[in-house]
Design a protein around this motif. Structure first.
Motif, mmCIF file in Angstrom:
data_model
loop_
_atom_site.group_PDB
_atom_site.id
_atom_site.type_symbol
_atom_site.label_atom_id
_atom_site.label_comp_id
_atom_site.label_asym_id
_atom_site.label_seq_id
_atom_site.Cartn_x
_atom_site.Cartn_y
_atom_site.Cartn_z
ATOM 1 N N ALA A 105 -12.437 4.026 -11.929
ATOM 2 C CA ALA A 105 -12.469 4.454 -10.525
ATOM 3 C C ALA A 105 -11.071 4.388 -9.907
ATOM 4 C CB ALA A 105 -13.442 3.589 -9.728
ATOM 5 N N TRP A 106 -10.313 3.366 -10.245
ATOM 6 C CA TRP A 106 -8.939 3.199 -9.760
ATOM 7 C C TRP A 106 -8.076 4.356 -10.233
ATOM 8 C CZ3 TRP A 106 -4.914 0.863 -13.113
ATOM 9 C CH2 TRP A 106 -3.723 0.589 -12.454
ATOM 10 N N GLN A 107 -8.127 4.664 -11.519
ATOM 11 C CA GLN A 107 -7.325 5.759 -12.067
ATOM 12 C C GLN A 107 -7.728 7.099 -11.458
ATOM 13 O OE1 GLN A 107 -7.724 5.331 -16.320
ATOM 14 N NE2 GLN A 107 -6.583 3.415 -16.338
ATOM 15 N N GLN A 108 -9.022 7.295 -11.262
ATOM 16 C CA GLN A 108 -9.490 8.538 -10.653
ATOM 17 C C GLN A 108 -8.985 8.661 -9.209
ATOM 18 O OE1 GLN A 108 -13.752 8.965 -10.527
ATOM 19 N NE2 GLN A 108 -13.630 11.133 -10.025
ATOM 20 N N ALA A 109 -9.014 7.573 -8.456
ATOM 21 C CA ALA A 109 -8.530 7.595 -7.071
ATOM 22 C C ALA A 109 -7.033 7.893 -7.017
ATOM 23 C CB ALA A 109 -8.830 6.260 -6.388
ATOM 24 N N ILE A 110 -6.276 7.347 -7.945
ATOM 25 C CA ILE A 110 -4.832 7.627 -8.000
ATOM 26 C C ILE A 110 -4.612 9.130 -8.154
ATOM 27 C CG2 ILE A 110 -2.769 7.360 -9.442
ATOM 28 C CD1 ILE A 110 -3.737 4.420 -9.917
ATOM 29 N N GLN A 111 -5.355 9.749 -9.056
ATOM 30 C CA GLN A 111 -5.232 11.192 -9.278
ATOM 31 C C GLN A 111 -5.715 11.986 -8.060
ATOM 32 O OE1 GLN A 111 -3.664 12.683 -11.839
ATOM 33 N NE2 GLN A 111 -3.145 10.603 -12.436
ATOM 34 N N GLN A 112 -6.899 11.658 -7.555
ATOM 35 C CA GLN A 112 -7.480 12.402 -6.435
ATOM 36 C C GLN A 112 -6.619 12.317 -5.175
ATOM 37 O OE1 GLN A 112 -11.400 10.695 -6.056
ATOM 38 N NE2 GLN A 112 -12.316 12.233 -7.398
ATOM 39 N N ASP A 113 -6.029 11.146 -4.931
ATOM 40 C CA ASP A 113 -5.260 10.943 -3.705
ATOM 41 C C ASP A 113 -3.809 11.394 -3.840
ATOM 42 O OD1 ASP A 113 -7.636 9.869 -2.880
ATOM 43 O OD2 ASP A 113 -6.874 7.830 -2.583
ATOM 44 N N GLY A 114 -3.381 11.770 -5.037
ATOM 45 C CA GLY A 114 -2.009 12.245 -5.230
ATOM 46 C C GLY A 114 -0.950 11.182 -5.022
ATOM 47 N N VAL A 115 -1.298 9.951 -5.344
ATOM 48 C CA VAL A 115 -0.326 8.859 -5.199
ATOM 49 C C VAL A 115 0.441 8.763 -6.521
ATOM 50 C CG1 VAL A 115 -1.483 7.660 -3.316
ATOM 51 C CG2 VAL A 115 -2.189 7.168 -5.624
ATOM 52 N N THR A 116 1.483 9.557 -6.623
ATOM 53 C CA THR A 116 2.156 9.850 -7.883
ATOM 54 C C THR A 116 3.265 8.885 -8.267
ATOM 55 O OG1 THR A 116 3.670 11.343 -6.716
ATOM 56 C CG2 THR A 116 1.648 12.303 -7.647
ATOM 57 N N TRP A 117 3.479 7.849 -7.485
ATOM 58 C CA TRP A 117 4.566 6.938 -7.834
ATOM 59 C C TRP A 117 4.226 6.179 -9.117
ATOM 60 C CZ3 TRP A 117 2.314 7.090 -2.983
ATOM 61 C CH2 TRP A 117 1.304 6.171 -2.734
ATOM 62 N N LYS A 118 5.258 5.618 -9.706
ATOM 63 C CA LYS A 118 5.150 4.957 -11.013
ATOM 64 C C LYS A 118 4.495 3.578 -10.936
ATOM 65 C CE LYS A 118 8.122 2.879 -14.519
ATOM 66 N NZ LYS A 118 9.454 2.652 -15.015
ATOM 67 N N TYR A 119 4.724 2.876 -9.856
ATOM 68 C CA TYR A 119 4.381 1.450 -9.791
ATOM 69 C C TYR A 119 2.959 1.221 -9.276
ATOM 70 C CZ TYR A 119 9.305 0.974 -10.681
ATOM 71 O OH TYR A 119 10.545 1.072 -11.247
ATOM 72 N N HIS A 120 2.012 1.225 -10.215
ATOM 73 C CA HIS A 120 0.602 0.932 -9.932
ATOM 74 C C HIS A 120 0.154 -0.190 -10.859
ATOM 75 C CE1 HIS A 120 -0.483 4.387 -7.405
ATOM 76 N NE2 HIS A 120 0.321 5.105 -8.155
ATOM 77 N N THR A 121 -0.440 -1.235 -10.270
ATOM 78 C CA THR A 121 -1.051 -2.295 -11.056
ATOM 79 C C THR A 121 -2.419 -2.596 -10.451
ATOM 80 O OG1 THR A 121 -0.675 -4.441 -12.122
ATOM 81 C CG2 THR A 121 -0.045 -4.267 -9.799
ATOM 82 N N MET A 122 -3.262 -3.281 -11.212
ATOM 83 C CA MET A 122 -4.641 -3.524 -10.786
ATOM 84 C C MET A 122 -4.994 -5.002 -10.933
ATOM 85 S SD MET A 122 -8.040 -1.729 -12.362
ATOM 86 C CE MET A 122 -8.901 -3.049 -13.182
ATOM 87 N N GLU A 123 -5.801 -5.493 -9.975
ATOM 88 C CA GLU A 123 -6.313 -6.861 -10.026
ATOM 89 C C GLU A 123 -7.811 -6.861 -9.739
ATOM 90 O OE1 GLU A 123 -2.750 -9.837 -9.053
ATOM 91 O OE2 GLU A 123 -4.069 -9.436 -7.369
ATOM 92 N N ALA A 124 -8.440 -8.006 -9.914
ATOM 93 C CA ALA A 124 -9.886 -8.146 -9.710
ATOM 94 C C ALA A 124 -10.280 -7.868 -8.258
ATOM 95 C CB ALA A 124 -10.321 -9.558 -10.096
ATOM 96 N N GLN A 125 -11.424 -7.234 -8.086
ATOM 97 C CA GLN A 125 -11.885 -6.841 -6.759
ATOM 98 C C GLN A 125 -12.223 -8.032 -5.862
ATOM 99 O OE1 GLN A 125 -15.108 -4.043 -6.745
ATOM 100 N NE2 GLN A 125 -15.262 -4.020 -4.544
ATOM 101 N N ASP A 126 -12.404 -9.191 -6.415
ATOM 102 C CA ASP A 126 -12.808 -10.342 -5.601
ATOM 103 C C ASP A 126 -11.642 -11.034 -4.893
ATOM 104 O OD1 ASP A 126 -11.561 -11.590 -7.716
ATOM 105 O OD2 ASP A 126 -13.328 -12.672 -8.391
ATOM 106 N N PHE A 127 -10.469 -10.427 -4.894
ATOM 107 C CA PHE A 127 -9.274 -10.952 -4.232
ATOM 108 C C PHE A 127 -8.808 -12.272 -4.845
ATOM 109 C CE2 PHE A 127 -11.228 -8.205 -1.060
ATOM 110 C CZ PHE A 127 -10.161 -7.419 -0.675
#
Length: 173
Positions: A105-127
């Motif tokens: 879902a994260w990768q799909q949102a990056i593509q759909q929203d056109g957030v094309t910068w290089k620096y994307h990282t992911m963490e757990a949804q529970d903060f």
């Protein structure tokens, strides 16, 4: 007229409630304020490479905490993508931290929203991820604007103010 015990107890209870709400509110605010140095961190990016915040030293950096499941985050992503396009060649970078349950879902949102910068990282949804805890993130979106020395210039600034600040700091050459 003397205050009754009931009136005093009501006042004390109200003050305790207000104090408790204030402490809860303060605990939920990002840990840092403008003028403080952003703490260093390292992360694995979407493409599998490693990056540190200090890799972006010398640039204005927007540190963004967001999520594919967060409506307000998704609503501001097109504006951030526009700011990235407008200012990237002048020394502006965005480092996004996705607070996610689903990498797909994260990768799909990056593509759909056109957030094309290089620096994307992911963490757990529970903060409970390291960066969310380090920056005291309990709700998103949350953004931090850093100057080229890594000092925070703004925390959760409105996007029009962000644009104005970048225009002042990164004029057309």
């Amino acid at each position: 007229m003397h205050p009754t015990f009931k009136n005093i107890a009501t006042i004390v209870a109200a003050l305790a409630l207000v104090g408790g709400l204030y402490l809860w509110y303060q605990n939920r605010q990002p840990r840092f304020i403008a003028g403080e140095k952003a703490p260093e961190f390292a992360a694995t990016l979407l493409d599998g490479s490693k990056a540190k915040l200090s890799d972006l030293h010398g640039k204005y950096v927007l540190l963004q905490f967001w999520g594919s499941w967060c409506g307000p985050c998704r609503a501001e992503n097109p504006t951030l993508a526009g700011l990235y396009t407008k200012y990237h060649d002048r020394g502006f970078e965005i480092f996004s931290v996705g607070i996610e349950a689903s990498a797909a879902a994260w990768q799909q949102a990056i593509q759909q929203d056109g957030v094309t910068w290089k620096y994307h990282t992911m963490e757990a949804q529970d903060f409970e991820g390291g960066l969310a805890r380090q920056y005291n993130i309990h709700s998103i979106p949350a953004i931090f604007l850093l100057n080229p020395d890594g000092v925070m210039m703004g925390v959760n600034m409105p996007l029009d103010q962000l644009d104005k600040t970048l225009a002042e700091r990164l004029p057309v050459r």
